[in-house]
Design a protein around this motif. Structure first.
Motif, PDB file in Angstrom:
ATOM      1  N   VAL A   1      50.559  40.103  33.265  1.00  0.00           N
ATOM      2  CA  VAL A   1      50.295  40.824  34.516  1.00  0.00           C
ATOM      3  C   VAL A   1      50.557  39.953  35.749  1.00  0.00           C
ATOM      4  N   ILE A   2      51.380  38.914  35.587  1.00  0.00           N
ATOM      5  CA  ILE A   2      51.714  38.046  36.721  1.00  0.00           C
ATOM      6  C   ILE A   2      52.332  38.885  37.847  1.00  0.00           C
ATOM      7  N   GLY A   3      53.288  39.702  37.495  1.00  0.00           N
ATOM      8  CA  GLY A   3      53.980  40.524  38.500  1.00  0.00           C
ATOM      9  C   GLY A   3      53.034  41.488  39.198  1.00  0.00           C
ATOM     10  N   GLN A   4      52.161  42.107  38.424  1.00  0.00           N
ATOM     11  CA  GLN A   4      51.200  43.060  39.021  1.00  0.00           C
ATOM     12  C   GLN A   4      50.279  42.363  40.013  1.00  0.00           C
ATOM     13  N   ILE A   5      49.854  41.151  39.670  1.00  0.00           N
ATOM     14  CA  ILE A   5      48.936  40.429  40.568  1.00  0.00           C
ATOM     15  C   ILE A   5      49.671  39.983  41.831  1.00  0.00           C
ATOM     16  N   LEU A   6      50.865  39.419  41.666  1.00  0.00           N
ATOM     17  CA  LEU A   6      51.629  38.994  42.848  1.00  0.00           C
ATOM     18  C   LEU A   6      51.942  40.209  43.733  1.00  0.00           C
ATOM     19  N   SER A   7      52.180  41.329  43.113  1.00  0.00           N
ATOM     20  CA  SER A   7      52.488  42.550  43.842  1.00  0.00           C
ATOM     21  C   SER A   7      51.304  43.007  44.697  1.00  0.00           C
ATOM     22  N   ARG A   8      50.088  42.797  44.212  1.00  0.00           N
ATOM     23  CA  ARG A   8      48.904  43.163  45.008  1.00  0.00           C
ATOM     24  C   ARG A   8      48.825  42.327  46.285  1.00  0.00           C
TER      25      ARG A   8
ATOM     26  N   ASN B   1      42.525  37.307  50.597  1.00  0.00           N
ATOM     27  CA  ASN B   1      42.742  37.022  49.179  1.00  0.00           C
ATOM     28  C   ASN B   1      41.437  37.119  48.396  1.00  0.00           C
ATOM     29  N   ARG B   2      40.336  36.581  48.963  1.00  0.00           N
ATOM     30  CA  ARG B   2      39.033  36.658  48.284  1.00  0.00           C
ATOM     31  C   ARG B   2      38.622  38.118  48.088  1.00  0.00           C
ATOM     32  N   LYS B   3      38.937  38.945  49.070  1.00  0.00           N
ATOM     33  CA  LYS B   3      38.594  40.367  48.973  1.00  0.00           C
ATOM     34  C   LYS B   3      39.410  41.045  47.854  1.00  0.00           C
ATOM     35  N   LEU B   4      40.690  40.713  47.798  1.00  0.00           N
ATOM     36  CA  LEU B   4      41.537  41.286  46.745  1.00  0.00           C
ATOM     37  C   LEU B   4      41.089  40.836  45.361  1.00  0.00           C
ATOM     38  N   MET B   5      40.571  39.576  45.276  1.00  0.00           N
ATOM     39  CA  MET B   5      40.144  39.015  43.987  1.00  0.00           C
ATOM     40  C   MET B   5      38.887  39.689  43.454  1.00  0.00           C
ATOM     41  N   GLY B   6      37.891  39.898  44.317  1.00  0.00           N
ATOM     42  CA  GLY B   6      36.600  40.427  43.879  1.00  0.00           C
ATOM     43  C   GLY B   6      35.654  39.308  43.461  1.00  0.00           C
ATOM     44  N   ALA B   7      34.446  39.697  43.057  1.00  0.00           N
ATOM     45  CA  ALA B   7      33.394  38.725  42.725  1.00  0.00           C
ATOM     46  C   ALA B   7      33.792  37.840  41.540  1.00  0.00           C
ATOM     47  N   THR B   8      33.201  36.634  41.494  1.00  0.00           N
ATOM     48  CA  THR B   8      33.521  35.642  40.460  1.00  0.00           C
ATOM     49  C   THR B   8      33.400  36.233  39.050  1.00  0.00           C
ATOM     50  N   ASN B   9      32.300  36.941  38.817  1.00  0.00           N
ATOM     51  CA  ASN B   9      32.114  37.574  37.511  1.00  0.00           C
ATOM     52  C   ASN B   9      32.758  38.971  37.526  1.00  0.00           C
TER      53      ASN B   9
ATOM     54  N   ASP C   1      30.756  42.052  38.050  1.00  0.00           N
ATOM     55  CA  ASP C   1      30.187  42.347  39.368  1.00  0.00           C
ATOM     56  C   ASP C   1      31.254  42.686  40.404  1.00  0.00           C
ATOM     57  N   ALA C   2      32.516  42.575  40.020  1.00  0.00           N
ATOM     58  CA  ALA C   2      33.605  42.754  40.986  1.00  0.00           C
ATOM     59  C   ALA C   2      33.811  44.235  41.315  1.00  0.00           C
ATOM     60  N   ASP C   3      34.065  44.511  42.585  1.00  0.00           N
ATOM     61  CA  ASP C   3      34.297  45.891  43.016  1.00  0.00           C
ATOM     62  C   ASP C   3      35.498  46.495  42.282  1.00  0.00           C
ATOM     63  N   LYS C   4      35.407  47.772  42.061  1.00  0.00           N
ATOM     64  CA  LYS C   4      36.483  48.548  41.458  1.00  0.00           C
ATOM     65  C   LYS C   4      37.785  48.326  42.236  1.00  0.00           C
ATOM     66  N   GLY C   5      38.869  48.170  41.524  1.00  0.00           N
ATOM     67  CA  GLY C   5      40.158  48.023  42.186  1.00  0.00           C
ATOM     68  C   GLY C   5      40.502  46.599  42.578  1.00  0.00           C
ATOM     69  N   THR C   6      39.561  45.652  42.371  1.00  0.00           N
ATOM     70  CA  THR C   6      39.883  44.253  42.657  1.00  0.00           C
ATOM     71  C   THR C   6      40.595  43.643  41.444  1.00  0.00           C
ATOM     72  N   ILE C   7      41.247  42.514  41.684  1.00  0.00           N
ATOM     73  CA  ILE C   7      42.022  41.869  40.612  1.00  0.00           C
ATOM     74  C   ILE C   7      41.113  41.477  39.448  1.00  0.00           C
TER      75      ILE C   7
ATOM     76  N   ALA D   1      38.150  42.744  38.629  1.00  0.00           N
ATOM     77  CA  ALA D   1      37.632  43.929  37.930  1.00  0.00           C
ATOM     78  C   ALA D   1      38.693  44.486  36.985  1.00  0.00           C
ATOM     79  N   ASP D   2      39.938  44.469  37.420  1.00  0.00           N
ATOM     80  CA  ASP D   2      40.998  45.100  36.630  1.00  0.00           C
ATOM     81  C   ASP D   2      41.566  44.193  35.537  1.00  0.00           C
ATOM     82  N   PHE D   3      41.568  42.869  35.772  1.00  0.00           N
ATOM     83  CA  PHE D   3      42.249  41.986  34.819  1.00  0.00           C
ATOM     84  C   PHE D   3      41.370  40.890  34.225  1.00  0.00           C
ATOM     85  N   GLY D   4      40.168  40.640  34.793  1.00  0.00           N
ATOM     86  CA  GLY D   4      39.325  39.544  34.304  1.00  0.00           C
ATOM     87  C   GLY D   4      38.572  39.926  33.041  1.00  0.00           C
ATOM     88  N   ASP D   5      38.281  38.930  32.201  1.00  0.00           N
ATOM     89  CA  ASP D   5      37.552  39.172  30.946  1.00  0.00           C
ATOM     90  C   ASP D   5      36.107  38.692  31.020  1.00  0.00           C
ATOM     91  N   SER D   6      35.890  37.591  31.730  1.00  0.00           N
ATOM     92  CA  SER D   6      34.563  36.954  31.746  1.00  0.00           C
ATOM     93  C   SER D   6      34.484  36.061  32.979  1.00  0.00           C
TER      94      SER D   6
END
Ligand code: ATP
Ligand code: MG
Length: 135
Positions: free
Chosen positions: A17-24, A84-92, A95-101, A103-108
């Motif tokens: 998902v490198i391309g998807q993340i860079l695209s965001r 960038n921090r907003k696009l990333m979402g919370a560390t965990n 807890d990350a807002d819906k639609g953040t990187i 929330a969509d791609f993180g595992d833990s």
């Protein structure tokens, strides 16, 4: 105009998902001024995360960041650090807002898809760390 450093972490590069993340980043108005895929050495990870040296997860974090390829990039735009921090979402990711990187791609909390500089001062140092030629 600000510059900030992003790292796409091993869990996200492994997910293709490198391309998807860079695209965001680009869709949000951040321009990619430098980008490189690399395997961080143990020495690089320890130095990069030296601010977390005293935290209990420091060893785990450094091991994780050297466990697979990462993509480091320099993002430029208005309020780039905060945006960038907003696009990333919370560390965990939980807890990350819906639609953040995260929330969509993180595992833990460790495998949370991306790193982003947390202040303009740290951003300057982190950009210099991976892209001395852009400084
Ligand atoms: P980053 O610095 O990666 O952008 P952050 O600023 O949201 O993330 P920090 O508190 O700076 O979070 O922690 C750095 C990284 O260390 C986190 O991204 C996460 O992967 C890892 N980390 C943080 N807390 C823990 C924890 N309790 N257990 C394991 N890993 C953790
Ligand atoms: Mg941080």
């Amino acid at each position: 105009m600000e510059r900030t450093l992003s790292i796409i972490k091993p869990d996200a590069t492994a997910k293709n998902v490198i391309g998807q993340i860079l695209s965001r980043f680009e869709s949000a108005g951040l321009a990619i001024k430098g980008v490189r895929m690399m395997n961080m050495t143990s020495a690089q990870a320890k130095e990069f995360y030296a601010v977390h040296k005293e935290r209990p997860f420091y060893g785990e974090l450094c091991d994780y960041m050297t466990s697979g390829p990462v993509v480091v990039s320099v993002l430029e735009g208005t309020d780039a650090v905060a945006l960038n921090r907003k696009l990333m979402g919370a560390t965990n990711p939980k807890d990350a807002d819906k639609g953040t990187i995260r929330a969509d791609f993180g595992d833990s909390i460790g495998a949370n898809a991306v790193h982003g500089s947390d202040s303009l001062e740290n951003a300057k140092n982190e950009v210099k760390f991976f892209f001395p030629e852009l400084d």
